[in-house]
Each structure stands twice: as C-alpha cells, then as structure tokens.
Design a protein around this motif. Structure first.
Motif, PDB file in Angstrom:
ATOM      1  N   LYS A 195       0.855  -1.185   0.000  1.00 56.11           N
ATOM      2  CA  LYS A 195       0.000   0.000   0.000  1.00 56.11           C
ATOM      3  C   LYS A 195       0.889   1.232   0.000  1.00 56.11           C
ATOM      4  O   LYS A 195       1.979   1.217   0.575  1.00 56.11           O
ATOM      5  N   THR A 196       0.433   2.291  -0.653  1.00 53.95           N
ATOM      6  CA  THR A 196       1.233   3.526  -0.750  1.00 53.95           C
ATOM      7  C   THR A 196       0.387   4.729  -0.334  1.00 53.95           C
ATOM      8  O   THR A 196       0.525   5.816  -0.880  1.00 53.95           O
ATOM      9  N   ASP A 197      -0.486   4.517   0.663  1.00 54.70           N
ATOM     10  CA  ASP A 197      -1.504   5.514   0.976  1.00 54.70           C
ATOM     11  C   ASP A 197      -1.164   6.410   2.162  1.00 54.70           C
ATOM     12  O   ASP A 197      -2.052   7.058   2.719  1.00 54.70           O
ATOM     13  N   SER A 198       0.073   6.464   2.576  1.00 54.08           N
ATOM     14  CA  SER A 198       0.407   7.291   3.736  1.00 54.08           C
ATOM     15  C   SER A 198       1.819   7.840   3.623  1.00 54.08           C
ATOM     16  O   SER A 198       2.627   7.369   2.819  1.00 54.08           O
TER      17      SER A 198
END
Length: 556
Positions: A464-467
């Motif tokens: 995931k690359t959401d933060s």
C-alpha cells in the motif's frame, strides 16, 4: 453546560488521538558518522537472468550500459543456458549458444561465436562474468529428447525441464568441454582478466534443474572443476547454487569438496574457491493486496550462513548468493501470477532497500566474506510494456527498482552506526517479517573522506502507498559543521516511469515523445537543488511516503 462539556471532552480526546498518531508516525533517526561498522562492500553490484541471448540485443545492451555506469566497481553478471544447444533464438526461460555439438563420428565440435558475443558485451563495459557452466548440450545429454521447451507464463513450470537438465553420457567429454571453453577465454580475454572472474557449475541441483542424483552432480562438478583448473590453475570455481531451502544439499556438497574422493583424480577433495546458494522471498495476495515475505528470503540466508559457519576450513571463503530475490520466477508476469504485481512500482524498490540492509546485518553477525548477492532481474526483449516481469527495465525504460541501485552506487567508504525508533530489528523480521501496523522506516549510512550518504526507506510487506511519515534525522559527528545536502527520492511521483506511463493512459505503443518522457522519468530524480545544512543546528526533517526510498548525499 453539559453539551459544552461533552464537546470539550471530545475535542480533548481528538487532540490526544491526533497527537498520539503523529507521535507514532514520526521516525527519529540518528546517524553516528564517527562510529564505523565495516567497509561498504558493493554486494549489490551483481545481476543475473535466464535468457543469455538478450545480452547483446538492443535493450539488453542499453541496460547493461546503465548498470555498468551506476556501480563504482565492476559489476558481475550471471546467466543460465551458456552451454545449451540451439541457434541463439531467445525465448522466455530459454537461451542457447550451440557451444558443443558432435560430428558423425561422435567427435566434439566447439563453436564459441555466441558465447563470445555474450562475454564480449560484458567485458567491453568493464563487467565480469559469474560464468555458469551449464546447461547440458544436446549431444552430451543422457536424455536429449525433447530438448528445447515451449514454455509460456501460466504453463506448468516443469515444462521447461527437458534434455538440457540431464547428466552427461560422457563425463570426460564434459570435463574437456569446460577445459576448451576456459582455454579459449584465456586466449581471447587474457589470463589476468579471466582470473578475475568466478565460475560455478549448474543451477539449483537440489531442485528441478538437475535430473541426476546428488552423487552424479558431485561427479559433474569434479569434472568441470578439473577441466577449468587444467586450462587455468588460478581460475576460481565454486558451488553449489542450491535453492534457498537447500541447506542439507549445500552441507553435503561442502563435505564432498573437503572430504570425499574426487571422481577425476581419485584424491581427497575438490576445488572450492567460493560457496554459492540462493535466497527467495514468498509474496501472496491477501484480500486483494500483495503481501510480501522478506522473512523467507532472510531465513534462507540465515540457514545457509549457519551451514558455512560450521566449517573452520571455510573461514573467510568468498560467499556469493547466486540469486537473491523477493520470489522465484522472473519470467512469470502478473497476469498469470497476481502476487507479482509489486514489480512495476515502488514496492520492489523499498523491499530491495530494506532487504539489503538486513543482508549487511546478517553478514556482520556471521562474519561471512560475502562478495555479492545476485539480483535475478534484467529485461525481457520485445514484450508488452510493464507486463509485470521481474525486470529492471521495460522496452528500454528503467523501472523504479533500478534507481535503488543508483542510490547504492553513491554509498562509499565505511558503513556507520545508525538508529531508528521505527526500524524493525533483525530478529523480529526473522521471526515474523514486517507485518505489524507500523511500517519499517529504516536507515543505512556510509561515510567517505569528503562525503557521506544516508539511505532511508518506508517499507511494509503489505503493498500500500496511501500514507506518509515525518522523518527526523540527526547527522552526528560529521567532520564539517556545514554540509551540502542533495536529496534523491523514489516514490509514486519521483524516479518512477510506471507512474508516468499510467498518467499517459498506459499506452502499449507510445510515440517517440512519450518514450522520451518515460526514459526521463525512469532516471533517479534529484529533489530541488543541493542546499546547505548546519548539522549542529538540529535534525534534518523530511516526509517519506510508504514504499518510498530516499537518499541524502552529504558533501563538505
């Protein structure tokens, strides 16, 4: 009043939550440049691939040029199929050189044209072969038919296991093939050059690639080593390039080389100038998301290091991890293997940074003389754009992962002491990988005479690359108060040809202007301009995206 009190308490709780979340997300890092650990050995400057005929093709030559330029030392290259029979036409998980055939009377016929073309491409760029002696020529195989396979992604893996995987019908001819090959290389490249190479026999003999017995492989090795040493006594050879879990086989191989009767000489022992094994991770798709397993790869290394460390005779022997990767099949794209979807974006980059840092740590722990860890990743000629192969470039355009190696290429001198409150310790990773809610915000740093480098990553097994996280870095004990800081970044917006390609609408036939833009976005990107920083005035702060990698280059 009660309503106001409730609202006030809610505001306090919310403030406390935000404060706690920020406190948890912030990474506090210290780099102690006055505390050396060990020289920064470029163990990353080793690469390999199945398909040797891509070496001298258009995109293959382009990528090899880029790889050779990013390293401060000669890059070693390992390829399968250097002795496989065929006309040199490439295919996935296939290659051929036709180095050995026989005439009507069964006499050997040697043809070095294609294998020379491969090695010439390396040597011209200052690169060196980790020369794999294999696979079995059709004329020597005990089961030659069928020989060339027609494997494609999605097919059963064992379809590749054809006549090239079998023992020789004549071990003396096999040994003489190696003798003639090495003798030819000395004549072509010079004794000093070939002395700087490493040679090894076969690939994963404990697994699918070898259709003989263990004893037959030891015999194969003895005859190959004998042929090599007859041609050039100072040439270096090793094995056994076992699979990641092949510790028992590696143990038996080492015992053979140290204690058993040599199949050729009848004396005790066989030449062993280097020990080689493989290490692989194991990604899976969980609830629609790729979840990596860096633990699996590091446990492979840990297990094989334990075997090597058992033998006092092997103290300081060169060790090479012949393949070191997140999983096992470079030519299996994400369309047939959805767990391989990590390969195009920044996940492959952050995994590489985090795993190499732990490799250095494991190597220090066991006091192993590790020369290199081969990243089994190259390019696949004339394939769809970003098809999800484990490659460093697609159609001549560099993928984000190659920029990690560009970062490594700027790390020189000595590795120095680092700490991070958000970096998973090695034992925790060996126990349960990187699976807790918090990401691994890690650091690797080096110092040379006039410059230093700090590599940072924000990695998690879950793709995931959401933060983003705030990173605070104390640069302690540098020789100069004022330094020039150059920052490089790999994330969804920087050093990322895949993101650029998706912004274009994922074209499979990009025009010249689009290709130029993709090539530019595939290079390592500097963030802004170099700026002055007072190392005594507090911490250097930055934001780092999840699955992002950064490099701070410090000059004084």
């Amino acid at each position: 009043m009660k309503t106001f009190k409730k609202a006030y308490l809610l505001l306090l709780s919310l403030t406390a939550f935000i404060y706690t979340a920020n406190a948890q997300s912030k990474a506090n890092i210290e780099v102690n440049f006055d505390k050396n650990i060990a020289p920064m050995k470029p163990i990353w400057a080793w690469f390999g691939y199945d398909e040797p005929n891509y070496t001298y093709m258009k995109d293959g030559q382009k990528l090899l040029t880029e790889i050779s330029k990013l390293s401060p030392v000669p890059v070693y290259v390992r390829a399968h199929n250097l002795l496989t029979s065929g006309d040199g036409t490439p295919a996935l998980k296939w290659g051929s050189t036709n180095a050995y055939t026989e005439d009507a009377k069964g006499n050997p016929v040697y043809d070095w044209k294609i294998v020379d073309q491969i090695f010439d491409t390396y040597v011209k760029r200052g690169m060196k072969p980790l020369a794999q002696i294999g696979f079995m020529p059709e004329a020597l195989s005990t089961k030659p038919q069928p020989y060339q396979h027609k494997w494609k992604p999605g097919a059963r893996y064992d379809e590749i296991l054809t006549g090239w995987a079998y023992p020789p019908k004549d071990y003396k001819k096999w040994g003489n093939l190696v003798y003639e090959w090495v003798k030819h290389c000395v004549a072509r490249y010079g004794k000093a050059e070939v002395e700087s190479w490493y040679w090894e026999v076969w690939n994963e003999p404990d697994g699918a690639y070898w259709k003989g017995t263990q004893a037959e492989f030891f015999k194969l090795y003895d005859y190959a080593a004998d042929g090599l040493k007859r041609a050039l006594p100072t040439a270096k050879i090793g094995g056994a390039n076992v699979t990641g879990g092949g510790t028992k086989y590696l143990d038996a191989f080492i015992k053979h080389c140290l204690n058993d009767t040599n199949y050729v000489t009848g004396k005790i022992g066989s030449p062993l100038d280097a020990v080689l094994f493989h290490a692989k991770g194991s990604p899976r798709v969980v609830n629609g998301t790729v979840v990596m397993n860096v633990r699996a790869q590091l446990r492979n290394i840990d297990g094989n290091y334990k075997i090597i460390s058992k033998y006092p005779q092997l103290k300081n022997i060169p060790v090479i991890i012949g393949e070191s990767d997140p999983e096992g099949c470079a030519a299996c794209g994400m369309s047939t293997n959805p767990e391989n979807a990590y390969r195009n974006g920044t996940m492959y980059s952050s995994y590489t940074a985090a795993s190499f840092a732990r490799l250095y740590e494991l190597t220090d722990k066991y006091k192993i003389n590790l020369l290199g860890a081969v990243t089994w990743s190259f390019e696949f000629e004339n394939q769809p754009w970003f098809a999800g192969f484990r490659d460093l470039a697609t159609n001549g355009v560099d993928k984000p992962v190659l920029n990690v190696f560009r970062m490594f290429g700027q790390m020189k001198g000595n590795r120095v002491e680092v700490t991070s409150n958000r970096m998973y310790n090695l034992n925790a990773i060996l126990d349960s990988s990187i699976r807790k809610p918090q990401t691994d915000i890690g650091v690797l740093a080096t110092k040379a005479e006039k410059n230093a480098a700090v590599m940072l990553w924000n990695y998690h097994d879950e793709d995931k690359t959401d933060s983003k996280d705030v990173v605070s870095i104390l640069l302690n004990k540098l020789p100069a108060k004022m330094v020039s800081v150059t920052e490089y970044r790999i994330d969804t917006e920087n050093s990322n040809s895949y993101s650029e390609w998706k912004k274009m609408g994922s074209p499979q036939n990009p025009d010249a202007k689009q290709i130029a833009a993709l090539e530019k976005s595939g290079q390592l990107k500097m963030i802004g301009k170099p700026r002055k920083f007072d190392t005594t005035g507090g911490a250097f702060e930055m934001e780092l995206a999840r699955q992002g990698v950064a490099l701070l280059k410090l000059d004084w």
